[in-house]
Motif scaffolding. Structure first.
Motif, PDB file in Angstrom:
ATOM      1  N   PHE A   1      10.400   8.937   0.336  1.00  0.00           N
ATOM      2  CA  PHE A   1      11.540   8.144  -0.041  1.00  0.00           C
ATOM      3  C   PHE A   1      11.553   7.952  -1.534  1.00  0.00           C
ATOM      4  O   PHE A   1      10.529   8.024  -2.192  1.00  0.00           O
ATOM      5  CB  PHE A   1      11.559   6.820   0.706  1.00  0.00           C
ATOM      6  N   LEU A   2      12.710   7.726  -2.041  1.00  0.00           N
ATOM      7  CA  LEU A   2      12.905   7.585  -3.477  1.00  0.00           C
ATOM      8  C   LEU A   2      12.767   6.116  -3.866  1.00  0.00           C
ATOM      9  O   LEU A   2      13.433   5.250  -3.308  1.00  0.00           O
ATOM     10  CB  LEU A   2      14.295   8.102  -3.854  1.00  0.00           C
ATOM     11  N   THR A   3      11.888   5.841  -4.794  1.00  0.00           N
ATOM     12  CA  THR A   3      11.683   4.477  -5.271  1.00  0.00           C
ATOM     13  C   THR A   3      12.737   4.160  -6.327  1.00  0.00           C
ATOM     14  O   THR A   3      12.879   4.906  -7.298  1.00  0.00           O
ATOM     15  CB  THR A   3      10.279   4.328  -5.878  1.00  0.00           C
ATOM     16  N   PRO A   4      13.479   3.069  -6.168  1.00  0.00           N
ATOM     17  CA  PRO A   4      14.505   2.739  -7.163  1.00  0.00           C
ATOM     18  C   PRO A   4      13.870   2.364  -8.508  1.00  0.00           C
ATOM     19  O   PRO A   4      12.899   1.612  -8.544  1.00  0.00           O
ATOM     20  CB  PRO A   4      15.242   1.545  -6.551  1.00  0.00           C
ATOM     21  N   PRO A   5      14.394   2.891  -9.608  1.00  0.00           N
ATOM     22  CA  PRO A   5      13.828   2.585 -10.925  1.00  0.00           C
ATOM     23  C   PRO A   5      14.274   1.218 -11.442  1.00  0.00           C
ATOM     24  O   PRO A   5      15.281   0.672 -11.000  1.00  0.00           O
ATOM     25  CB  PRO A   5      14.379   3.703 -11.807  1.00  0.00           C
ATOM     26  N   ASP A   6      13.501   0.701 -12.361  1.00  0.00           N
ATOM     27  CA  ASP A   6      13.865  -0.497 -13.130  1.00  0.00           C
ATOM     28  C   ASP A   6      14.134  -1.731 -12.275  1.00  0.00           C
ATOM     29  O   ASP A   6      15.053  -2.500 -12.560  1.00  0.00           O
ATOM     30  CB  ASP A   6      15.080  -0.210 -14.028  1.00  0.00           C
ATOM     31  N   GLU A   7      13.328  -1.915 -11.229  1.00  0.00           N
ATOM     32  CA  GLU A   7      13.446  -3.126 -10.406  1.00  0.00           C
ATOM     33  C   GLU A   7      12.105  -3.840 -10.357  1.00  0.00           C
ATOM     34  O   GLU A   7      11.056  -3.231 -10.539  1.00  0.00           O
ATOM     35  CB  GLU A   7      13.887  -2.785  -8.981  1.00  0.00           C
ATOM     36  N   LYS A   8      12.154  -5.130 -10.125  1.00  0.00           N
ATOM     37  CA  LYS A   8      10.954  -5.943  -9.939  1.00  0.00           C
ATOM     38  C   LYS A   8      10.964  -6.429  -8.489  1.00  0.00           C
ATOM     39  O   LYS A   8      11.889  -7.124  -8.068  1.00  0.00           O
ATOM     40  CB  LYS A   8      10.945  -7.153 -10.874  1.00  0.00           C
ATOM     41  N   LEU A   9       9.961  -6.015  -7.721  1.00  0.00           N
ATOM     42  CA  LEU A   9       9.869  -6.448  -6.331  1.00  0.00           C
ATOM     43  C   LEU A   9       9.068  -7.737  -6.257  1.00  0.00           C
ATOM     44  O   LEU A   9       7.978  -7.834  -6.818  1.00  0.00           O
ATOM     45  CB  LEU A   9       9.177  -5.368  -5.491  1.00  0.00           C
ATOM     46  N   GLN A  10       9.602  -8.710  -5.584  1.00  0.00           N
ATOM     47  CA  GLN A  10       8.904  -9.968  -5.362  1.00  0.00           C
ATOM     48  C   GLN A  10       8.284  -9.901  -3.966  1.00  0.00           C
ATOM     49  O   GLN A  10       8.992  -9.786  -2.975  1.00  0.00           O
ATOM     50  CB  GLN A  10       9.878 -11.153  -5.443  1.00  0.00           C
ATOM     51  N   LEU A  11       6.959  -9.947  -3.893  1.00  0.00           N
ATOM     52  CA  LEU A  11       6.251  -9.841  -2.629  1.00  0.00           C
ATOM     53  C   LEU A  11       5.363 -11.057  -2.444  1.00  0.00           C
ATOM     54  O   LEU A  11       4.894 -11.657  -3.410  1.00  0.00           O
ATOM     55  CB  LEU A  11       5.403  -8.568  -2.601  1.00  0.00           C
ATOM     56  N   ASN A  12       5.112 -11.407  -1.195  1.00  0.00           N
ATOM     57  CA  ASN A  12       4.247 -12.539  -0.912  1.00  0.00           C
ATOM     58  C   ASN A  12       3.047 -12.063  -0.116  1.00  0.00           C
ATOM     59  O   ASN A  12       3.184 -11.507   0.967  1.00  0.00           O
ATOM     60  CB  ASN A  12       4.998 -13.626  -0.137  1.00  0.00           C
ATOM     61  N   ASP A  13       1.864 -12.266  -0.666  1.00  0.00           N
ATOM     62  CA  ASP A  13       0.608 -11.945  -0.008  1.00  0.00           C
ATOM     63  C   ASP A  13      -0.018 -13.276   0.413  1.00  0.00           C
ATOM     64  O   ASP A  13      -0.076 -14.217  -0.385  1.00  0.00           O
ATOM     65  CB  ASP A  13      -0.302 -11.193  -0.976  1.00  0.00           C
ATOM     66  N   ILE A  14      -0.460 -13.366   1.657  1.00  0.00           N
ATOM     67  CA  ILE A  14      -1.000 -14.638   2.161  1.00  0.00           C
ATOM     68  C   ILE A  14      -2.195 -15.105   1.336  1.00  0.00           C
ATOM     69  O   ILE A  14      -2.348 -16.295   1.065  1.00  0.00           O
ATOM     70  CB  ILE A  14      -1.363 -14.521   3.651  1.00  0.00           C
ATOM     71  N   VAL A  15      -3.041 -14.182   0.882  1.00  0.00           N
ATOM     72  CA  VAL A  15      -4.229 -14.553   0.109  1.00  0.00           C
ATOM     73  C   VAL A  15      -3.901 -14.731  -1.368  1.00  0.00           C
ATOM     74  O   VAL A  15      -4.286 -15.716  -1.988  1.00  0.00           O
ATOM     75  CB  VAL A  15      -5.336 -13.484   0.282  1.00  0.00           C
ATOM     76  N   ARG A  16      -3.162 -13.772  -1.945  1.00  0.00           N
ATOM     77  CA  ARG A  16      -2.869 -13.772  -3.379  1.00  0.00           C
ATOM     78  C   ARG A  16      -1.655 -14.589  -3.783  1.00  0.00           C
ATOM     79  O   ARG A  16      -1.466 -14.890  -4.947  1.00  0.00           O
ATOM     80  CB  ARG A  16      -2.649 -12.342  -3.859  1.00  0.00           C
ATOM     81  N   GLY A  17      -0.793 -14.881  -2.818  1.00  0.00           N
ATOM     82  CA  GLY A  17       0.433 -15.609  -3.142  1.00  0.00           C
ATOM     83  C   GLY A  17       1.523 -14.673  -3.618  1.00  0.00           C
ATOM     84  O   GLY A  17       1.559 -13.497  -3.284  1.00  0.00           O
ATOM     85  N   SER A  18       2.406 -15.201  -4.451  1.00  0.00           N
ATOM     86  CA  SER A  18       3.546 -14.432  -4.949  1.00  0.00           C
ATOM     87  C   SER A  18       3.086 -13.354  -5.928  1.00  0.00           C
ATOM     88  O   SER A  18       2.269 -13.615  -6.808  1.00  0.00           O
ATOM     89  CB  SER A  18       4.535 -15.376  -5.632  1.00  0.00           C
ATOM     90  N   MET A  19       3.608 -12.148  -5.735  1.00  0.00           N
ATOM     91  CA  MET A  19       3.267 -11.034  -6.616  1.00  0.00           C
ATOM     92  C   MET A  19       4.542 -10.327  -7.028  1.00  0.00           C
ATOM     93  O   MET A  19       5.506 -10.281  -6.269  1.00  0.00           O
ATOM     94  CB  MET A  19       2.357 -10.034  -5.885  1.00  0.00           C
ATOM     95  N   GLU A  20       4.544  -9.783  -8.229  1.00  0.00           N
ATOM     96  CA  GLU A  20       5.682  -9.011  -8.714  1.00  0.00           C
ATOM     97  C   GLU A  20       5.204  -7.607  -9.054  1.00  0.00           C
ATOM     98  O   GLU A  20       4.197  -7.432  -9.733  1.00  0.00           O
ATOM     99  CB  GLU A  20       6.279  -9.668  -9.952  1.00  0.00           C
ATOM    100  N   ILE A  21       5.932  -6.604  -8.555  1.00  0.00           N
ATOM    101  CA  ILE A  21       5.569  -5.224  -8.812  1.00  0.00           C
ATOM    102  C   ILE A  21       6.760  -4.508  -9.445  1.00  0.00           C
ATOM    103  O   ILE A  21       7.871  -4.568  -8.939  1.00  0.00           O
ATOM    104  CB  ILE A  21       5.137  -4.508  -7.522  1.00  0.00           C
ATOM    105  N   ASP A  22       6.504  -3.858 -10.551  1.00  0.00           N
ATOM    106  CA  ASP A  22       7.525  -3.090 -11.267  1.00  0.00           C
ATOM    107  C   ASP A  22       7.664  -1.736 -10.570  1.00  0.00           C
ATOM    108  O   ASP A  22       6.689  -0.984 -10.451  1.00  0.00           O
ATOM    109  CB  ASP A  22       7.075  -2.912 -12.721  1.00  0.00           C
ATOM    110  N   THR A  23       8.866  -1.389 -10.117  1.00  0.00           N
ATOM    111  CA  THR A  23       9.063  -0.139  -9.401  1.00  0.00           C
ATOM    112  C   THR A  23       8.829   1.094 -10.286  1.00  0.00           C
ATOM    113  O   THR A  23       8.628   2.187  -9.773  1.00  0.00           O
ATOM    114  CB  THR A  23      10.477  -0.044  -8.788  1.00  0.00           C
ATOM    115  N   ASN A  24       8.820   0.913 -11.586  1.00  0.00           N
ATOM    116  CA  ASN A  24       8.580   2.051 -12.483  1.00  0.00           C
ATOM    117  C   ASN A  24       7.146   2.570 -12.388  1.00  0.00           C
ATOM    118  O   ASN A  24       6.866   3.695 -12.808  1.00  0.00           O
ATOM    119  CB  ASN A  24       8.908   1.682 -13.928  1.00  0.00           C
ATOM    120  N   ILE A  25       6.210   1.775 -11.830  1.00  0.00           N
ATOM    121  CA  ILE A  25       4.836   2.239 -11.699  1.00  0.00           C
ATOM    122  C   ILE A  25       4.582   2.880 -10.333  1.00  0.00           C
ATOM    123  O   ILE A  25       3.496   3.395 -10.086  1.00  0.00           O
ATOM    124  CB  ILE A  25       3.815   1.111 -11.951  1.00  0.00           C
ATOM    125  N   LEU A  26       5.575   2.847  -9.446  1.00  0.00           N
ATOM    126  CA  LEU A  26       5.428   3.444  -8.119  1.00  0.00           C
ATOM    127  C   LEU A  26       5.923   4.881  -8.123  1.00  0.00           C
ATOM    128  O   LEU A  26       6.895   5.200  -8.801  1.00  0.00           O
ATOM    129  CB  LEU A  26       6.231   2.637  -7.082  1.00  0.00           C
TER     130      LEU A  26
END
Length: 70
Positions: A1-26
């Motif tokens: 699948f194609l990862t959309p460029p220039d987006e920030k994904l907001q994810l929630n990890d039960i242990v780590r809490g809120s995380m942000e991942i830049d789609t440009n590194i995927l």
């Protein structure tokens, strides 16, 4: 699948809490091999869905792949 460029994904990890991942590194993932067989990335998600898996415990080394399995 194609990862959309220039987006920030907001994810929630039960242990780590809120995380942000830049789609440009995927990188983009291949879901089917040239012979038509599914890759692990597709087969794993389908299997989890069919088994009604709702939570996954993963090692810290797998955190970078969290965005791929959102």
């Amino acid at each position: 699948f194609l990862t959309p460029p220039d987006e920030k994904l907001q994810l929630n990890d039960i242990v780590r809490g809120s995380m942000e991942i830049d789609t440009n590194i995927l990188d983009d993932k291949v879901l089917f091999k040239s012979d038509g067989m599914p890759t692990y990335h597709l087969a794993n998600i389908v299997d989890d869905h069919l088994m009604e898996i709702t939570h996954v415990i993963r090692g810290e080394e797998w955190l970078p792949s969290l965005a791929l399995h959102k």
